[in-house]
Design a protein around this motif. Structure first.
Motif, mmCIF file in Angstrom:
data_model
loop_
_atom_site.group_PDB
_atom_site.id
_atom_site.type_symbol
_atom_site.label_atom_id
_atom_site.label_comp_id
_atom_site.label_asym_id
_atom_site.label_seq_id
_atom_site.Cartn_x
_atom_site.Cartn_y
_atom_site.Cartn_z
ATOM 1 N N HIS A 298 -37.280 24.413 -28.381
ATOM 2 C CA HIS A 298 -37.469 25.633 -29.163
ATOM 3 C C HIS A 298 -38.933 25.779 -29.597
ATOM 4 C CE1 HIS A 298 -33.201 26.543 -29.466
ATOM 5 N NE2 HIS A 298 -32.969 25.285 -29.794
ATOM 6 N N GLN A 299 -39.550 26.852 -29.149
ATOM 7 C CA GLN A 299 -40.939 27.099 -29.511
ATOM 8 C C GLN A 299 -41.054 27.645 -30.936
ATOM 9 O OE1 GLN A 299 -43.717 26.446 -27.853
ATOM 10 N NE2 GLN A 299 -45.086 27.433 -29.313
ATOM 11 N N VAL A 300 -41.974 27.064 -31.713
ATOM 12 C CA VAL A 300 -42.368 27.645 -32.992
ATOM 13 C C VAL A 300 -43.883 27.783 -32.927
ATOM 14 C CG1 VAL A 300 -42.610 27.243 -35.459
ATOM 15 C CG2 VAL A 300 -40.421 26.814 -34.362
ATOM 16 N N ASP A 301 -44.340 29.014 -32.803
ATOM 17 C CA ASP A 301 -45.783 29.236 -32.666
ATOM 18 C C ASP A 301 -46.514 28.726 -33.899
ATOM 19 O OD1 ASP A 301 -45.384 30.359 -30.227
ATOM 20 O OD2 ASP A 301 -45.490 32.435 -30.943
ATOM 21 N N GLU B 64 -36.751 31.113 -28.892
ATOM 22 C CA GLU B 64 -37.885 30.701 -29.714
ATOM 23 C C GLU B 64 -37.536 30.958 -31.183
ATOM 24 O OE1 GLU B 64 -39.440 33.376 -31.848
ATOM 25 O OE2 GLU B 64 -41.281 32.587 -30.944
ATOM 26 N N ASP C 198 -38.840 40.262 -24.949
ATOM 27 C CA ASP C 198 -40.279 40.157 -25.148
ATOM 28 C C ASP C 198 -40.936 41.519 -25.045
ATOM 29 O OD1 ASP C 198 -42.075 40.172 -22.507
ATOM 30 O OD2 ASP C 198 -40.147 39.267 -22.002
ATOM 31 N N ALA D 230 -43.207 23.940 -26.617
ATOM 32 C CA ALA D 230 -41.882 23.634 -26.099
ATOM 33 C C ALA D 230 -41.897 23.637 -24.575
ATOM 34 C CB ALA D 230 -40.873 24.666 -26.602
ATOM 35 N N THR E 144 -39.831 30.870 -33.958
ATOM 36 C CA THR E 144 -40.965 31.074 -34.858
ATOM 37 C C THR E 144 -40.559 31.865 -36.093
ATOM 38 O OG1 THR E 144 -42.379 31.157 -32.906
ATOM 39 C CG2 THR E 144 -43.350 31.915 -34.984
ATOM 40 N N GLU F 155 -32.941 37.216 -24.410
ATOM 41 C CA GLU F 155 -34.312 37.048 -24.886
ATOM 42 C C GLU F 155 -35.018 38.402 -24.785
ATOM 43 O OE1 GLU F 155 -37.057 33.497 -24.059
ATOM 44 O OE2 GLU F 155 -37.528 34.941 -22.480
ATOM 45 N N THR G 112 -38.720 37.256 -28.992
ATOM 46 C CA THR G 112 -37.653 36.979 -29.938
ATOM 47 C C THR G 112 -36.330 36.930 -29.170
ATOM 48 O OG1 THR G 112 -36.559 37.741 -31.977
ATOM 49 C CG2 THR G 112 -37.465 39.432 -30.555
#
Ligand code: CUA
Length: 403
Positions: free
Chosen positions: A268-271, A300, A136, A287, A302, A134, A152
């Motif tokens: 899974h995050q999708v902003d 994630e 950031d 998420a 997004t 990951e 990402t």
């Protein structure tokens, strides 16, 4: 004699394969082809050291071979026994010491140069996990200015010609981050932060892989660094932070959004994704992977289709044809092609579909015989969600809108 006649050509052929194999011009993980300042420092050190070590090795082997042949047992009388030769002993102590000093000075100075952090122009936090990375990008003045954190995974996007500092750690076991063309390896250890300098001369893609055994899918833990010109990097940042665009109502993509929310968005995050209640109340979908999977985090998604790989960079989101186009691009062409993201024509639907259908069969995640085993009610890695082919169609259509 027969043996020697057979062995020699065989050994020569083997040596040729090994040597020429190392010379392949298209080897994407060849550390003998550095493409950045840090990797070049290592290369400039390892070549002379290798030559010195090689010469010493040849001399030692030649001396041993000479002694073995010259003084072999022919039934001769025991030679006269002597003790010590001061000149030889002092000489053979000083000479290696001088060689070690000669190798040691540039080695230590390179280690210090590679540990420098005071010339950092861009910081990225990297977290290793079974089995993906990951990234950031914290708020900073570096990286051309970042005002909102960017998260990402899989591909580390960096500006070319820039001193990037990776601050790395791990969520579970020890992993090791390695992009051979940009620098050496750095272990990423839970509870510690290790730094690694990355610098890429030119825009392009630089492949790497986890290089510390970290469990079942260690071999499926890959990564890629993508360097863009500073202008293209600005575009990339803007894309990552762009507002969410919901698919038009009534489309396959819109059904996919609903299916995604019901099945994937737990982890899974999708902003920007949200649900609207019958009374019009809009609730953002956040998420909470820590409630569902042992690892406590999931990539994630997004901007999934701005990347070219998925599932720990193990599979390409691009078809072979589109990968080839990306690899063939010159540094000048690369950025524009990469920023296009995954177009519907370029999508490697085969692997993505197999992954969504049954992830554990594609990437081993649990050592037990039951791929769906749970620990305290949590899955280890992405489970098989038992989705129908229609649902998979919808999810893929929706994911294609995630740019
Ligand atoms: Cu992570 Cu090996």
């Amino acid at each position: 004699m027969t043996l020697r006649r057979r062995t020699l050509p065989a050994l020569t052929a083997l040596a040729a394969v090994v040597l020429l194999g190392g010379c392949a011009r298209d080897a994407p993980q060849d550390f003998f082809q550095p493409e950045g300042a840090n990797a070049r420092m290592i290369d400039n050190l390892q070549k002379p050291v290798f030559i010195v070590a090689g010469i010493v090795g040849v001399i030692v082997f030649a001396a041993v071979a000479y002694a073995v042949v010259r003084f072999r047992d022919r039934g001769q009388a025991m030679p006269q026994q002597t003790h010590g030769n001061q000149l030889l002993e002092i000489g053979l102590t000083i000479l290696p010491a001088l060689i070690l000093i000669g190798v040691g000075i540039p080695t230590v100075s390179t280690i210090f140069d590679l540990a420098r952090t005071d010339d950092t122009e861009c910081i990225v936090n990297v977290t290793g996990q079974q089995w993906w990375w990951e990234y950031d990008y914290p708020v900073q003045e570096g990286c051309g200015g970042i005002s909102e954190p960017i998260v990402t995974s899989g591909e580390l996007v960096i500006p070319a010609g820039t001193n990037v500092l990776v601050r790395g750690t791990s969520r579970d076991v020890i992993h090791s981050y390695w992009v051979p063309k940009l620098n050496g390896k750095r272990d990423m250890v839970p509870g510690r932060v290790h730094t690694l300098r990355l610098h890429a001369d030119q825009p392009g893609m630089y492949l790497g892989q986890c290089t510390e055994f970290c469990g079942l899918s260690h071999a499926n833990m890959r990564n890629a660094a993508v360097a863009l010109t500073p202008e293209d990097f600005e575009t990339w940042k803007a894309n990552q932070l762009a507002d969410y665009e919901a698919p038009a109502e009534g489309t396959l993509e819109a059904r996919g959004e609903t299916t995604f929310t019901a099945n994937c968005a737990y982890c899974h995050q999708v902003d920007g994704l949200s649900t609207t209640a019958p009374d019009g109340t809009v609730t953002p979908v956040i998420a909470a992977p820590d409630e569902f999977i042992v690892a406590g985090a999931a990539p994630e998604l997004t901007n999934l289709m701005t990347r070219t790989t998925f599932a720990g960079s193990t599979w390409w989101l691009l078809t072979q044809e589109c990968q080839d186009r990306l690899w063939a691009a010159t540094p000048e062409e690369f950025g524009a092609l990469y920023l296009q993201g995954v177009t519907p024509e370029c999508l490697n639907e085969v692997d993505l579909r197999e992954w969504i259908r049954d992830a554990p069969s594609k990437k081993p995640m649990d050592a037990g015989t039951d791929a769906q085993a749970r620990y305290d009610g949590k899955y280890r890695g992405m489970p098989n969600l038992g989705l129908s082919e229609n649902q998979i169609d919808e999810i893929i259509a929706y994911l294609l809108t995630r740019k």
